[in-house]
Design a protein around this motif. Structure first.
Motif, PDB file in Angstrom:
ATOM      1  N   ARG A   1      37.571  49.141  73.634  1.00 30.49           N
ATOM      2  CA  ARG A   1      36.149  49.279  73.969  1.00 30.49           C
ATOM      3  C   ARG A   1      35.624  50.714  73.949  1.00 30.49           C
ATOM      4  O   ARG A   1      34.421  50.926  73.927  1.00 30.49           O
ATOM      5  N   ILE A   2      36.540  51.679  74.022  1.00 30.33           N
ATOM      6  CA  ILE A   2      36.120  53.083  74.048  1.00 30.33           C
ATOM      7  C   ILE A   2      36.716  53.754  72.813  1.00 30.33           C
ATOM      8  O   ILE A   2      37.919  54.026  72.751  1.00 30.33           O
ATOM      9  N   PRO A   3      35.890  54.013  71.814  1.00 27.88           N
ATOM     10  CA  PRO A   3      36.401  54.436  70.507  1.00 27.88           C
ATOM     11  C   PRO A   3      37.090  55.797  70.476  1.00 27.88           C
ATOM     12  O   PRO A   3      37.839  56.072  69.538  1.00 27.88           O
ATOM     13  N   THR A   4      36.886  56.639  71.457  1.00 30.72           N
ATOM     14  CA  THR A   4      37.513  57.962  71.411  1.00 30.72           C
ATOM     15  C   THR A   4      38.959  57.945  71.896  1.00 30.72           C
ATOM     16  O   THR A   4      39.648  58.958  71.790  1.00 30.72           O
ATOM     17  N   ILE A   5      39.436  56.804  72.414  1.00 37.86           N
ATOM     18  CA  ILE A   5      40.828  56.714  72.867  1.00 37.86           C
ATOM     19  C   ILE A   5      41.734  56.594  71.645  1.00 37.86           C
ATOM     20  O   ILE A   5      41.622  55.660  70.863  1.00 37.86           O
ATOM     21  N   ARG A   6      42.635  57.564  71.510  1.00 43.82           N
ATOM     22  CA  ARG A   6      43.608  57.558  70.402  1.00 43.82           C
ATOM     23  C   ARG A   6      44.823  56.716  70.768  1.00 43.82           C
ATOM     24  O   ARG A   6      45.385  55.993  69.955  1.00 43.82           O
ATOM     25  N   ASP A   7      45.268  56.825  72.032  1.00 41.81           N
ATOM     26  CA  ASP A   7      46.412  56.064  72.526  1.00 41.81           C
ATOM     27  C   ASP A   7      46.277  55.950  74.036  1.00 41.81           C
ATOM     28  O   ASP A   7      45.660  56.815  74.679  1.00 41.81           O
TER      29      ASP A   7
ATOM     30  N   GLY B   1      36.290  63.819  72.948  1.00 38.18           N
ATOM     31  CA  GLY B   1      36.717  62.448  73.180  1.00 38.18           C
ATOM     32  C   GLY B   1      36.903  62.157  74.658  1.00 38.18           C
ATOM     33  O   GLY B   1      36.490  61.112  75.161  1.00 38.18           O
ATOM     34  N   LEU B   2      37.528  63.092  75.370  1.00 34.47           N
ATOM     35  CA  LEU B   2      37.683  62.971  76.823  1.00 34.47           C
ATOM     36  C   LEU B   2      36.315  62.961  77.501  1.00 34.47           C
ATOM     37  O   LEU B   2      36.062  62.147  78.400  1.00 34.47           O
ATOM     38  N   ASP B   3      35.434  63.837  77.043  1.00 32.09           N
ATOM     39  CA  ASP B   3      34.097  63.927  77.636  1.00 32.09           C
ATOM     40  C   ASP B   3      33.280  62.660  77.413  1.00 32.09           C
ATOM     41  O   ASP B   3      32.380  62.351  78.186  1.00 32.09           O
ATOM     42  N   THR B   4      33.575  61.915  76.365  1.00 36.90           N
ATOM     43  CA  THR B   4      32.923  60.625  76.131  1.00 36.90           C
ATOM     44  C   THR B   4      33.518  59.552  77.044  1.00 36.90           C
ATOM     45  O   THR B   4      32.808  58.714  77.588  1.00 36.90           O
ATOM     46  N   TYR B   5      34.835  59.593  77.230  1.00 35.54           N
ATOM     47  CA  TYR B   5      35.565  58.591  78.023  1.00 35.54           C
ATOM     48  C   TYR B   5      35.192  58.613  79.495  1.00 35.54           C
ATOM     49  O   TYR B   5      34.947  57.567  80.101  1.00 35.54           O
ATOM     50  N   VAL B   6      35.198  59.800  80.094  1.00 37.86           N
ATOM     51  CA  VAL B   6      35.034  59.899  81.548  1.00 37.86           C
ATOM     52  C   VAL B   6      33.777  59.178  82.044  1.00 37.86           C
ATOM     53  O   VAL B   6      33.859  58.361  82.966  1.00 37.86           O
ATOM     54  N   PRO B   7      32.587  59.397  81.473  1.00 35.06           N
ATOM     55  CA  PRO B   7      31.400  58.702  81.976  1.00 35.06           C
ATOM     56  C   PRO B   7      31.130  57.353  81.286  1.00 35.06           C
ATOM     57  O   PRO B   7      30.111  56.715  81.562  1.00 35.06           O
TER      58      PRO B   7
ATOM     59  N   PRO C   1      30.567  53.674  80.356  1.00 34.18           N
ATOM     60  CA  PRO C   1      30.299  52.543  81.242  1.00 34.18           C
ATOM     61  C   PRO C   1      31.477  51.578  81.386  1.00 34.18           C
ATOM     62  O   PRO C   1      31.696  51.033  82.474  1.00 34.18           O
ATOM     63  N   TYR C   2      32.257  51.382  80.335  1.00 35.53           N
ATOM     64  CA  TYR C   2      33.388  50.453  80.448  1.00 35.53           C
ATOM     65  C   TYR C   2      34.498  51.052  81.305  1.00 35.53           C
ATOM     66  O   TYR C   2      35.145  50.347  82.085  1.00 35.53           O
ATOM     67  N   HIS C   3      34.716  52.351  81.204  1.00 34.72           N
ATOM     68  CA  HIS C   3      35.672  53.031  82.077  1.00 34.72           C
ATOM     69  C   HIS C   3      35.234  52.865  83.533  1.00 34.72           C
ATOM     70  O   HIS C   3      36.047  52.519  84.404  1.00 34.72           O
ATOM     71  N   ALA C   4      33.965  53.081  83.805  1.00 36.27           N
ATOM     72  CA  ALA C   4      33.443  52.919  85.163  1.00 36.27           C
ATOM     73  C   ALA C   4      33.606  51.480  85.652  1.00 36.27           C
ATOM     74  O   ALA C   4      33.957  51.249  86.818  1.00 36.27           O
ATOM     75  N   GLU C   5      33.373  50.524  84.777  1.00 32.14           N
ATOM     76  CA  GLU C   5      33.507  49.108  85.143  1.00 32.14           C
ATOM     77  C   GLU C   5      34.948  48.772  85.523  1.00 32.14           C
ATOM     78  O   GLU C   5      35.195  48.095  86.532  1.00 32.14           O
ATOM     79  N   ILE C   6      35.897  49.237  84.741  1.00 30.45           N
ATOM     80  CA  ILE C   6      37.308  48.971  85.032  1.00 30.45           C
ATOM     81  C   ILE C   6      37.714  49.619  86.356  1.00 30.45           C
ATOM     82  O   ILE C   6      38.399  49.006  87.178  1.00 30.45           O
ATOM     83  N   CYS C   7      37.282  50.830  86.571  1.00 33.05           N
ATOM     84  CA  CYS C   7      37.610  51.514  87.832  1.00 33.05           C
ATOM     85  C   CYS C   7      37.006  50.776  89.028  1.00 33.05           C
ATOM     86  O   CYS C   7      37.679  50.572  90.041  1.00 33.05           O
ATOM     87  N   GLU C   8      35.770  50.366  88.910  1.00 29.72           N
ATOM     88  CA  GLU C   8      35.082  49.662  90.004  1.00 29.72           C
ATOM     89  C   GLU C   8      35.732  48.310  90.289  1.00 29.72           C
ATOM     90  O   GLU C   8      35.996  47.963  91.438  1.00 29.72           O
TER      91      GLU C   8
END
Length: 106
Positions: free
Chosen positions: A32-38, A67-73, A75-82
């Motif tokens: 879901r987050i395209p900047t994740i390489r692995d 890529g990290l700067d895109t990942y941290v905020p 919305p899907y990352h936030a959803e998984i954390c929540e």
């Protein structure tokens, strides 16, 4: 290449199934987050007494800092954390999560 390590103290009352579900939720971010390489999820296997109950690590690899700067905020990352992480933590985010980011030469 940027390595993002998030290390967690989880609630000791969690079952192995709940821990596995958390890990699978994190691993699903790659789709879901395209900047994740692995991405990988690991248990701490140390015998050292210095682990301070930090027993699980999420390792996420990015091509660059952007890529990290895109990942941290993201919305899907936030959803998984929540949905998965916050209820699983031993305590609050400030004391139960440690983040270490570093750069590796390709």
């Amino acid at each position: 290449m940027i390595i993002h390590n998030a290390i967690f103290q989880l609630n000791p009352a969690l079952t192995q199934q709940q821990i596995d579900e958390l890990g699978q939720a994190f691993l699903g971010m790659k789709d879901r987050i395209p900047t994740i390489r692995d991405i990988s999820w690991h248990d701490n296997i140390t015998d050292e007494p210095l682990h301070h109950d930090f027993m699980h690590v999420l390792r996420v690899v990015f091509d660059d800092k952007a890529g990290l700067d895109t990942y941290v905020p993201h919305p899907y990352h936030a959803e998984i954390c929540e949905k998965y992480l916050l209820p699983a933590l031993k305590s609050d985010v400030q004391t139960s999560v440690l983040v270490l980011d570093h750069e590796l030469a390709d």
